[in-house]
Design a protein around this motif. Structure first.
Motif, PDB file in Angstrom:
ATOM      1  N   GLU A 325       0.893  -1.128   0.066  1.00  0.00           N
ATOM      2  CA  GLU A 325       0.029  -0.092   0.041  1.00  0.00           C
ATOM      3  C   GLU A 325       0.926   1.422   0.002  1.00  0.00           C
ATOM      4  O   GLU A 325       0.553   2.130   0.822  1.00  0.00           O
ATOM      5  N   GLY A 326       1.876   1.317  -0.785  1.00  0.00           N
ATOM      6  CA  GLY A 326       2.726   2.316  -0.956  1.00  0.00           C
ATOM      7  C   GLY A 326       3.907   2.396   0.203  1.00  0.00           C
ATOM      8  O   GLY A 326       4.692   3.417   0.265  1.00  0.00           O
ATOM      9  N   ASN A 327       3.883   1.610   1.162  1.00  0.00           N
ATOM     10  CA  ASN A 327       4.685   1.749   2.149  1.00  0.00           C
ATOM     11  C   ASN A 327       5.965   0.826   2.014  1.00  0.00           C
ATOM     12  O   ASN A 327       5.840  -0.370   1.250  1.00  0.00           O
ATOM     13  N   ALA A 328       7.270   1.168   2.457  1.00  0.00           N
ATOM     14  CA  ALA A 328       8.543   0.440   2.107  1.00  0.00           C
ATOM     15  C   ALA A 328       8.075  -1.041   2.486  1.00  0.00           C
ATOM     16  O   ALA A 328       8.550  -2.004   1.844  1.00  0.00           O
ATOM     17  N   TYR A 329       7.734  -1.426   3.684  1.00  0.00           N
ATOM     18  CA  TYR A 329       7.554  -2.617   4.273  1.00  0.00           C
ATOM     19  C   TYR A 329       6.261  -2.686   4.996  1.00  0.00           C
ATOM     20  O   TYR A 329       5.824  -1.836   5.606  1.00  0.00           O
ATOM     21  N   ARG A 330       5.852  -4.031   5.154  1.00  0.00           N
ATOM     22  CA  ARG A 330       4.828  -4.643   6.128  1.00  0.00           C
ATOM     23  C   ARG A 330       5.587  -5.553   7.046  1.00  0.00           C
ATOM     24  O   ARG A 330       6.324  -6.536   6.192  1.00  0.00           O
ATOM     25  N   ILE A 331       5.626  -5.371   8.162  1.00  0.00           N
ATOM     26  CA  ILE A 331       6.196  -6.302   9.235  1.00  0.00           C
ATOM     27  C   ILE A 331       5.398  -6.805  10.257  1.00  0.00           C
ATOM     28  O   ILE A 331       4.387  -5.967  10.519  1.00  0.00           O
ATOM     29  N   ARG A 332       5.527  -7.965  10.362  1.00  0.00           N
ATOM     30  CA  ARG A 332       4.741  -8.667  11.572  1.00  0.00           C
ATOM     31  C   ARG A 332       5.795  -8.706  12.755  1.00  0.00           C
ATOM     32  O   ARG A 332       6.767  -9.422  12.839  1.00  0.00           O
ATOM     33  N   LEU A 333       5.171  -8.127  13.908  1.00  0.00           N
ATOM     34  CA  LEU A 333       6.123  -7.946  15.103  1.00  0.00           C
ATOM     35  C   LEU A 333       5.935  -9.397  15.811  1.00  0.00           C
ATOM     36  O   LEU A 333       5.147 -10.315  15.422  1.00  0.00           O
ATOM     37  N   LYS A 334       6.900  -9.509  16.874  1.00  0.00           N
ATOM     38  CA  LYS A 334       7.025 -10.829  17.612  1.00  0.00           C
ATOM     39  C   LYS A 334       5.621 -11.340  18.081  1.00  0.00           C
ATOM     40  O   LYS A 334       5.133 -12.396  18.295  1.00  0.00           O
ATOM     41  N   GLY A 335       4.851 -10.301  18.542  1.00  0.00           N
ATOM     42  CA  GLY A 335       3.538 -10.584  19.220  1.00  0.00           C
ATOM     43  C   GLY A 335       2.481 -10.866  18.411  1.00  0.00           C
ATOM     44  O   GLY A 335       1.534 -11.151  18.639  1.00  0.00           O
ATOM     45  N   ARG A 337       1.431  -8.464  15.985  1.00  0.00           N
ATOM     46  CA  ARG A 337       0.728  -7.358  15.504  1.00  0.00           C
ATOM     47  C   ARG A 337       1.442  -6.813  14.184  1.00  0.00           C
ATOM     48  O   ARG A 337       2.824  -6.951  14.008  1.00  0.00           O
ATOM     49  N   GLU A 338       0.754  -6.573  13.131  1.00  0.00           N
ATOM     50  CA  GLU A 338       1.473  -6.203  11.778  1.00  0.00           C
ATOM     51  C   GLU A 338       1.318  -4.545  11.631  1.00  0.00           C
ATOM     52  O   GLU A 338       0.353  -3.829  11.966  1.00  0.00           O
ATOM     53  N   ILE A 339       2.466  -4.175  11.452  1.00  0.00           N
ATOM     54  CA  ILE A 339       2.769  -2.628  11.037  1.00  0.00           C
ATOM     55  C   ILE A 339       3.458  -2.339   9.813  1.00  0.00           C
ATOM     56  O   ILE A 339       4.003  -3.176   8.941  1.00  0.00           O
ATOM     57  N   TRP A 340       3.531  -1.060   9.344  1.00  0.00           N
ATOM     58  CA  TRP A 340       4.063  -0.541   8.233  1.00  0.00           C
ATOM     59  C   TRP A 340       5.311   0.327   8.594  1.00  0.00           C
ATOM     60  O   TRP A 340       5.489   0.974   9.544  1.00  0.00           O
TER      61      TRP A 340
END
Length: 359
Positions: A325-335, A337-340
């Motif tokens: 969605e235009g962000n460099a990365y989508r990241i899944r945190l250890k817990g 939760r997913e963030i950009w």
């Protein structure tokens, strides 16, 4: 036109839409660092006095009006040339409805001028802009009351997008020296040399090539979320991949706007510029963040890489997608939760500092 930074933004926009002559007074506040340039510009313009009706001096928002006004009086300037050439017509202050009270009430270090107070006090007319951002009539009345405590005589014009009839701001014959002497009895004394807040700074940069507009938009919104209160003013002109028009953006605090306006010339370099002005700014973050918005297909981390993402503090996670969605990365945190990460710089995402590539 006076720019606090060393790159002009407004001049590039205005020169495309008007036939008037624009003289830039760059890289400093017109009330102190580049005041001599103002005098030189006024003398230069007077040689063409038959070709124009008047001169509008637009200062940076960080200027103390006092020294600028003193330029037109021989008692303080020590030179009669300017006073004989020009008559000061009026001082117009544009106040941002959303932020003016906060700026007026801001505590400054001892001996440091509060520019907002000076600008309101010196004003012959006040344009109270962005009234659409104020939620209630009572709140708007309270803002006007606060302004009138400092300047009870100046008419206040409420407006949006600074839309006001030119007859209210040009050829108004409103400047009153006696009124100024009432609140500043020593105005006709020595030239003022205001001391500005050293925590307030600006940064500007210019990059060649094109910018990914989605990356820029995502980065700006993250920046406003994290540092909006510190950003007094920001603006830029952007060369966007796939568009012939220039993308012009500007904002104050948390309020940002941008639009495509005017095409790039055939021989004009497609380069992107920005200026940020604010308090306690992370200048490195601003410059690196902007440069990271350049159009590129290469990112540092591939899908599956273990990284640390900044969510107020760094937390470990894994890259699950690039250009999401235009962000460099989508990241899944250890817990889980997913963030950009909006752009590809260490402020937002980095390799684990412990060097471990396991969860």
């Amino acid at each position: 036109e006076n720019e606090f930074g060393d790159i002009a933004i407004d001049q590039k926009i205005l020169s495309e839409n008007v036939n008037e002559e624009i003289i830039e007074v760059m890289n400093g506040c017109i009330c102190c660092k580049v005041r001599g340039d103002l005098i030189d510009a006024l003398i230069k313009l007077y040689k063409k006095v038959e070709t124009f009706d008047g001169i509008i001096i637009e200062t940076t928002g960080l200027a103390d009006p006092g020294p600028v006004v003193q330029t037109f009086f021989a008692e303080t300037n020590g030179d009669e040339k300017i006073e004989k050439m020009y008559k000061l017509d009026g001082i117009i202050t544009v106040a941002d409805s959303k932020y003016i009270v906060k700026r007026l009430d801001e505590e400054k270090p001892d001996g440091v001028v509060n520019e907002a107070i000076e600008q309101v006090c010196f004003a012959d007319k006040i344009i109270l802009n962005k009234t659409d951002l104020i939620e209630s009539k009572d709140e708007l009345e309270a803002i006007e009351k606060r302004i009138r405590q400092l300047n009870p005589q100046a008419p206040i014009f409420q407006c949006q997008h600074s839309e006001i009839s030119p007859k209210e701001v040009i050829n108004i014959g409103a400047f009153d020296l006696d009124r100024v002497l009432n609140f500043d009895p020593y105005f006709l004394g020595d030239i003022k040399n205001p001391k500005h807040d050293q925590a307030v700074s600006s940064t500007s940069t210019k990059i060649e090539g094109e910018v990914n507009i989605q990356l820029l938009d995502n980065w700006i919104h993250r920046l406003l979320h994290d540092q909006g209160e510190q950003l007094y003013r920001y603006k830029g002109i952007i060369a966007v991949k796939g568009r012939d028009e220039k993308y012009v953006f500007q904002g104050v605090g948390h309020y940002f706007s941008g639009k495509f306006s005017g095409k790039w010339g055939e021989d004009e370099a497609r380069e992107s510029t920005f200026v940020f002005i604010g308090k306690d700014l992370n200048l490195k973050l601003l410059n690196e963040g902007f440069k990271a918005c350049r159009q590129t297909d290469e990112l540092r981390f591939t899908v599956g890489t273990l990284v640390e993402a900044n969510v107020g503090r760094y937390e470990k996670g894994v890259v699950i997608e690039q250009w999401d969605e235009g962000n460099a990365y989508r990241i899944r945190l250890k817990g889980g939760r997913e963030i950009w990460a909006p752009v590809d710089i260490d402020v937002y995402v980095r390799l684990p500092v412990d060097g471990k590539q396991d969860q």
